[in-house]
Design an enzyme around this catalytic site. Structure first.
Site, PDB file in Angstrom:
ATOM      1  N   HIS A 140      97.543 116.403 -28.001  1.00  0.00           N
ATOM      2  CA  HIS A 140      98.510 117.473 -27.816  1.00  0.00           C
ATOM      3  C   HIS A 140      99.805 116.988 -27.215  1.00  0.00           C
ATOM      4  O   HIS A 140     100.869 117.567 -27.442  1.00  0.00           O
ATOM      5  CB  HIS A 140      97.884 118.667 -27.101  1.00  0.00           C
ATOM      6  CG  HIS A 140      97.213 119.529 -28.107  1.00  0.00           C
ATOM      7  ND1 HIS A 140      97.926 120.383 -28.924  1.00  0.00           N
ATOM      8  CD2 HIS A 140      95.950 119.565 -28.535  1.00  0.00           C
ATOM      9  CE1 HIS A 140      97.090 120.928 -29.787  1.00  0.00           C
ATOM     10  NE2 HIS A 140      95.880 120.453 -29.569  1.00  0.00           N
ATOM     11  N   CYS A 154      99.222 120.391 -42.988  1.00  0.00           N
ATOM     12  CA  CYS A 154      99.839 120.963 -41.790  1.00  0.00           C
ATOM     13  C   CYS A 154      99.513 120.137 -40.547  1.00  0.00           C
ATOM     14  O   CYS A 154      99.850 120.513 -39.441  1.00  0.00           O
ATOM     15  CB  CYS A 154      99.416 122.420 -41.589  1.00  0.00           C
ATOM     16  SG  CYS A 154      97.649 122.604 -41.313  1.00  0.00           S
TER      17      CYS A 154
END
Ligand code: PEP
Ligand code: MG
Length: 580
Positions: A206, A505
């Site tokens: 992340h 994506c």
């Protein structure tokens, strides 16, 4: 972009013993910048169970120290909230209020009078208050997180160590830490943070996603970098993946040249296409309305991934249908007449949602996450689909829906049935588990499209946790094995008489060189953080479809991820021209 060379006031200047030292990591977001570092503080250790007042400290003295620490935390958070904006400001204001909450302090003082140390007293008092708030549910339950946050801050203040979370400074700095969690982003001020560097974390972590979204240069898995001291001046190269201590004239020149590049790459004209005119719609990944509005302004041709779990990360109860409708409608309204692909809640592993996931699972990445939570929490998915359908009513967006972590055609079929029952006409699924790539043809017998989530597809294909720095070399979508799975997915989409769209994506789509390879492999749309739209568009526009196919063939047959990346990059001279 800024070339900042300065030291932080009151902090150590560059440690001379480290001068010239280079830390090699993995570049995950391009950009070259010079600045002083600030280290992300260690998490606050829990005081020992039953810790008593130190000898010679009276309960009155400990209570006074506790009140002073709570006040200091409150003042610090209030001061910071004044300079913050949006969600960050709200988080800081709520936490500041809680820091000096009379109920919390009174409960802690009561424990001190029974002989507990101030640290242990606030720890236990906060735990009881948090539990009570949690049991109240709704808005109050959300405040439980604030109580636990201030508890850490007050204990840090009592111990005289830095507060947990992103450090605060009046002047810009390069943030160095082990890794960042999605929740850290709320207080990450992009006007202050120049770049992100972590000693752990992989290209799909992340930290990498956050860095790209904010357009910050970033290097992950730079082992040892967290041994540097606050204020050390470094040069970060987010494309090459290096951090150099005490940079010289060459690095200053490189950082200045990057400013020119970013200015040149500031605009995307809103149509992704190759040199020969072949169209490749470039969409954006968003986590809510704010991102969507920015993505639309950056020319995104739609939304390829709405990470709905990002709308509810702080929640420990299921959002109501009305709350969900509000969150999704803001995104739909930003894209009238355009496609918006909504992904149903992808809870679990690095994105736990307490109302859906079990924090005690031994292997969360292989556990009940994504679509699988429908097994353990039936009803949540159906209510979410109902909310998406309601939100779509009366908007002009073309709403598509997809489920994360699909492993079999049966799961795809079940999901398509739920979508149909909710009145959603365009169901799809993510391909992020190798079994889904291998059975894409049967999966596409049930749904209208697939979207490759290359972050998870890489972690599962390579059996390498995407959050682990030491595995970063395995954890890259340049791995020929991952490219083969993408090729098979595209082949599956054209089998059995159908020709259905395959998008990407995952973060692979935001890498301009890899974007060329993906198009060469037959991918029809790419979805990425808004910041990546213009660099990706610029590089795609430099090749024809035939050239992209040749580059894809070279990458597929390369011996390693490093070779695949090097061979493709060498054939795309525009990358070095633009410093990408
Ligand atoms: C992916 O896995 O590639 C993806 C897009 O999903 P996330 O990063 O949110 O897991
Ligand atoms: Mg994923």
């Amino acid at each position: 972009m800024r070339t900042i060379v300065q030291t932080l006031p009151g902090k150590a200047s560059t440690d001379k013993s480290e001068t010239g030292r280079t830390f090699a990591g993995v570049g995950v977001s391009p950009g070259r910048i010079i600045g002083p570092i600030l280290l992300m503080p260690q998490a606050v250790r829990e005081p020992a169970m039953g810790e008593r007042l130190a000898e010679g400290t009276s309960p009155e003295e400990a209570s006074t120290a506790l009140r002073a620490a709570a006040k200091a935390v409150q003042i610090n958070l209030t001061t910071r909230s004044v300079g913050a904006s949006g969600a960050g400001r709200e988080v800081l204001e709520a936490t500041a209020l809680m820091a000096n909450d009379p109920m919390l302090i009174k409960a802690a003082v009561k424990l001190i009078t029974t002989g507990a140390s101030a640290e242990r007293a606030i720890w236990d008092a906060a735990a009881s208050v948090a539990e009570m708030l949690h049991n109240l549910g709704g808005y109050m339950a959300e405040r439980a997180t604030d109580v636990l946050d201030v508890r850490g801050r007050i204990v840090a203040e009592l111990r005289g160590v830095p507060a947990p979370g992103i450090p605060y400074s009046d002047t810009p700095f390069i943030l160095v830490g082990e890794d960042l969690a999605p929740a850290d982003t709320a207080t990450l001020d992009p006007a202050k943070v120049l770049a992100l560097v972590t000693s752990s974390g992989g290209p799909q972590s992340h930290t990498a996603i956050i860095a790209r979204a904010l357009g910050l240069p970033a290097v992950v898995a730079a082992v040892g970098v967290d041994s540097l001291t606050d204020g050390t001046v470094v040069f970060v190269d987010g494309a090459v993946g290096t951090v150099l201590v005490d940079p010289g004239a060459d690095e200053v020149a490189l950082a200045k040249a990057w400013e020119t590049t970013t200015a040149a790459l500031a605009v995307f004209d809103g149509t992704g296409r190759l040199k020969d005119g072949h169209l490749v719609p470039l969409l954006s990944n968003v986590g809510g309305t704010t991102d969507a509005v920015k993505a639309a302004a950056a020319g995104a041709q739609g939304v390829g991934l709405l990470r709905t779990e990002f709308c509810f990360l702080e929640r420990d109860t299921e959002p109501t249908i009305a709350e969900q409708v509000e969150a999704y409608r803001g995104v739909f309204d930003a894209f009238p007449g355009k496609k918006v692909v909504v992904r149903t809640l992808d809870a679990g592993a690095d994105k736990p949602l307490p109302f859906l996931t079990d924090a005690s699972e031994p292997n969360p990445a292989l556990g009940v996450r994504g679509y699988r939570t429908d097994l353990t929490s039936p009803g949540v998915l159906e209510r979410q689909l109902a909310a998406i359908a309601l939100a779509a009513e009366g908007t002009e967006a073309e709403v598509w829906v997809m489920a994360p972590m699909i492993s079999t055609a049966e799961e795809a079929e079940h999901f398509a049935g739920l979508c149909q029952a909710a009145g959603l006409q365009t169901p799809g699924v993510m391909v992020e588990v190798p079994s889904a790539a291998l059975t894409a043809a049967s999966i596409l017998g049930h749904v209208h499209f697939v979207s490759l989530g290359t972050n998870d597809l890489t972690q599962y294909a390579m059996a390498a946790d995407r959050q682990l720095g030491p595995l970063a070399a395995l954890n890259t979508p340049w791995q020929p094995a991952v490219l083969q799975l993408i090729r098979l997915t595209v082949a599956g989409s054209r089998d059995e008489g159908h020709d259905k769209p395959v998008g990407v994506c995952g973060e692979a789509a935001a890498d301009p060189a890899l974007a060329v390879v993906l198009v060469g492999l037959g991918v029809s749309t790419l979805s990425m953080t808004a910041r990546a739209l213009s660099p990706v568009a610029a590089v795609l526009a430099s090749v024809t479809l035939a050239e992209a196919q040749q580059l894809a063939a070279l990458a597929l047959t390369a011996h390693s991820a490093t070779d695949a990346r090097r061979i493709v990059r060498e054939k795309l001279p525009i990358l070095s021209t633009l410093g990408l």
